[in-house]
Design a protein around this motif. Structure first.
Motif, mmCIF file in Angstrom:
data_model
loop_
_atom_site.group_PDB
_atom_site.id
_atom_site.type_symbol
_atom_site.label_atom_id
_atom_site.label_comp_id
_atom_site.label_asym_id
_atom_site.label_seq_id
_atom_site.Cartn_x
_atom_site.Cartn_y
_atom_site.Cartn_z
ATOM 1 N N TYR B 86 0.848 -1.182 0.000
ATOM 2 C CA TYR B 86 0.000 0.000 0.000
ATOM 3 C C TYR B 86 0.892 1.244 0.000
ATOM 4 O O TYR B 86 1.763 1.399 0.860
ATOM 5 N N LEU B 87 0.650 2.094 -0.976
ATOM 6 C CA LEU B 87 1.456 3.297 -1.180
ATOM 7 C C LEU B 87 0.642 4.539 -0.864
ATOM 8 O O LEU B 87 -0.545 4.623 -1.203
ATOM 9 N N CYS B 88 1.301 5.481 -0.236
ATOM 10 C CA CYS B 88 0.719 6.782 0.067
ATOM 11 C C CYS B 88 1.487 7.833 -0.728
ATOM 12 O O CYS B 88 2.712 7.717 -0.909
ATOM 13 N N ALA B 89 0.805 8.852 -1.209
ATOM 14 C CA ALA B 89 1.460 9.913 -1.970
ATOM 15 C C ALA B 89 0.782 11.237 -1.670
ATOM 16 O O ALA B 89 -0.414 11.279 -1.387
ATOM 17 N N VAL B 90 1.553 12.325 -1.762
ATOM 18 C CA VAL B 90 0.995 13.660 -1.567
ATOM 19 C C VAL B 90 1.237 14.507 -2.805
ATOM 20 O O VAL B 90 2.213 14.319 -3.532
ATOM 21 N N GLN B 91 0.313 15.406 -3.016
ATOM 22 C CA GLN B 91 0.471 16.408 -4.069
ATOM 23 C C GLN B 91 0.413 17.771 -3.399
ATOM 24 O O GLN B 91 -0.557 18.090 -2.707
ATOM 25 N N ALA B 92 1.453 18.566 -3.614
ATOM 26 C CA ALA B 92 1.532 19.877 -2.984
ATOM 27 C C ALA B 92 0.913 20.946 -3.887
ATOM 28 O O ALA B 92 0.891 20.799 -5.112
ATOM 29 N N LEU B 93 0.461 21.994 -3.272
ATOM 30 C CA LEU B 93 -0.018 23.139 -4.034
ATOM 31 C C LEU B 93 1.134 23.695 -4.858
ATOM 32 O O LEU B 93 2.250 23.810 -4.368
ATOM 33 N N GLY B 94 0.882 23.984 -6.115
ATOM 34 C CA GLY B 94 1.926 24.527 -6.972
ATOM 35 C C GLY B 94 2.976 23.527 -7.385
ATOM 36 O O GLY B 94 4.092 23.898 -7.741
ATOM 37 N N SER B 95 2.619 22.218 -7.371
ATOM 38 C CA SER B 95 3.619 21.174 -7.619
ATOM 39 C C SER B 95 3.688 20.745 -9.068
ATOM 40 O O SER B 95 4.393 19.800 -9.380
ATOM 41 N N ASN B 96 2.970 21.398 -9.963
ATOM 42 C CA ASN B 96 2.917 20.931 -11.351
ATOM 43 C C ASN B 96 2.408 19.502 -11.456
ATOM 44 O O ASN B 96 2.887 18.731 -12.271
ATOM 45 N N TYR B 97 1.476 19.151 -10.593
ATOM 46 C CA TYR B 97 0.760 17.875 -10.644
ATOM 47 C C TYR B 97 1.603 16.685 -10.202
ATOM 48 O O TYR B 97 1.181 15.553 -10.298
ATOM 49 N N LYS B 98 2.803 16.936 -9.700
ATOM 50 C CA LYS B 98 3.683 15.857 -9.275
ATOM 51 C C LYS B 98 3.180 15.233 -7.976
ATOM 52 O O LYS B 98 2.711 15.935 -7.083
ATOM 53 N N LEU B 99 3.274 13.902 -7.878
ATOM 54 C CA LEU B 99 3.016 13.182 -6.637
ATOM 55 C C LEU B 99 4.349 12.753 -6.038
ATOM 56 O O LEU B 99 5.227 12.281 -6.748
ATOM 57 N N THR B 100 4.468 12.916 -4.720
ATOM 58 C CA THR B 100 5.617 12.389 -3.984
ATOM 59 C C THR B 100 5.146 11.185 -3.195
ATOM 60 O O THR B 100 4.203 11.286 -2.400
ATOM 61 N N PHE B 101 5.799 10.061 -3.421
ATOM 62 C CA PHE B 101 5.369 8.789 -2.839
ATOM 63 C C PHE B 101 6.187 8.412 -1.626
ATOM 64 O O PHE B 101 7.388 8.703 -1.532
ATOM 65 N N GLY B 102 5.535 7.715 -0.676
ATOM 66 C CA GLY B 102 6.251 7.001 0.355
ATOM 67 C C GLY B 102 6.754 5.673 -0.197
ATOM 68 O O GLY B 102 6.455 5.300 -1.345
ATOM 69 N N LYS B 103 7.516 4.953 0.625
ATOM 70 C CA LYS B 103 8.114 3.693 0.158
ATOM 71 C C LYS B 103 7.169 2.513 0.286
ATOM 72 O O LYS B 103 7.475 1.417 -0.178
ATOM 73 N N GLY B 104 6.034 2.730 0.945
ATOM 74 C CA GLY B 104 5.024 1.689 0.974
ATOM 75 C C GLY B 104 5.062 0.810 2.214
ATOM 76 O O GLY B 104 6.072 0.732 2.921
ATOM 77 N N THR B 105 3.941 0.161 2.477
ATOM 78 C CA THR B 105 3.828 -0.866 3.513
ATOM 79 C C THR B 105 3.413 -2.156 2.840
ATOM 80 O O THR B 105 2.385 -2.192 2.149
ATOM 81 N N LEU B 106 4.208 -3.201 3.040
ATOM 82 C CA LEU B 106 3.893 -4.522 2.500
ATOM 83 C C LEU B 106 3.007 -5.260 3.496
ATOM 84 O O LEU B 106 3.446 -5.595 4.590
ATOM 85 N N LEU B 107 1.770 -5.473 3.116
ATOM 86 C CA LEU B 107 0.808 -6.146 3.970
ATOM 87 C C LEU B 107 0.648 -7.594 3.527
ATOM 88 O O LEU B 107 0.381 -7.871 2.360
#
Lengths: 112, 111
Positions: B86-107
């Protein structure tokens, strides 16, 4: 069913070869992205494009280039493949700010 | 610089044993937080988008919540087919639509 299609699931290339990874989306999205995914490092952004013929560098663009001649197609080019470019490559598209990505199924590239 | 940290890195549950995955984030201004599921050898599959603190989204056995500093993915009575990263990602205001991802949790959910 909306789709992002990557042309190859698996590729094996030799060091020094020029490699093309192709990605096509059928959602009329403006924005397209190339990420690579490596164990322990997660997803890292290589390049993205927010319009035809427009491109911007991501976090790790060295050794890569991209091409976007048509809205639906975004190509990643490895100018001279090296073993440290062995990775899973993921293409994605997005409708814009505030929207998530739709990912392709990935290309597992091995450079020998 | 935007940062996303997911914990734990790996989680093993017995079928029916509920738990939560954590996603802590640092971003100058949050446009959206995204959760994805990724099966081995495949691309990530979209689950949820959360836009503001206090927001919650549900889908089957999954429920995502958001505060100003973190998000939780709650898994209620999991089944073996919930096993994935399971991956989590954030998109910042003014980021040009880029998502920054975490490394994930393996369930892993054992029957």
């Amino acid at each position: 069913d909306v789709k992002v299609t990557q042309s190859s699931r698996y590729l094996v290339k030799r060091t020094g070869e020029k490699v093309f990874l192709e990605c096509v989306q059928d959602m009329d999205h403006e924005n397209m992205f190339w990420y690579r995914q490596d164990p322990g490092l997660g997803l890292r952004l290589i390049y993205f494009s927010y319009d035809v013929k427009m491109k911007e560098k991501g976090d790790i663009p060295e050794g890569y280039s991209v091409s976007r001649e048509k809205k639906e197609r975004f190509s990643l080019i490895l100018e001279s493949a090296s073993t440290n470019q062995t990775s899973m490559y993921l293409c994605a598209s997005s409708a814009g700010a505030g929207y998530g990505y739709t990912f392709g199924s990935g290309t597992r590239l091995t450079v020998v | 610089e935007d940062q996303v940290t997911q914990s734990p890195e790996a989680l093993r549950l017995q079928e029916g044993e509920s738990s939560s995955l954590n996603c802590s984030y640092t971003v100058s201004g949050l446009r959206g937080l995204f959760w994805y599921r990724q099966d081995p050898g495949k691309g990530p599959e979209f689950l949820f988008t959360l836009y503001s603190a206090g927001e919650e989204k549900e889908k089957e056995r999954l429920k995502a919540t958001l505060t100003k500093k973190e998000s939780f993915l709650h898994i209620t009575a999991p089944k073996p087919e919930d096993s994935a990263t399971y991956l989590c990602a954030v998109q910042a205001l003014g980021s040009n639509y880029k998502l920054t991802f975490g490394k994930g949790t393996l369930l892993t959910v054992n029957p």
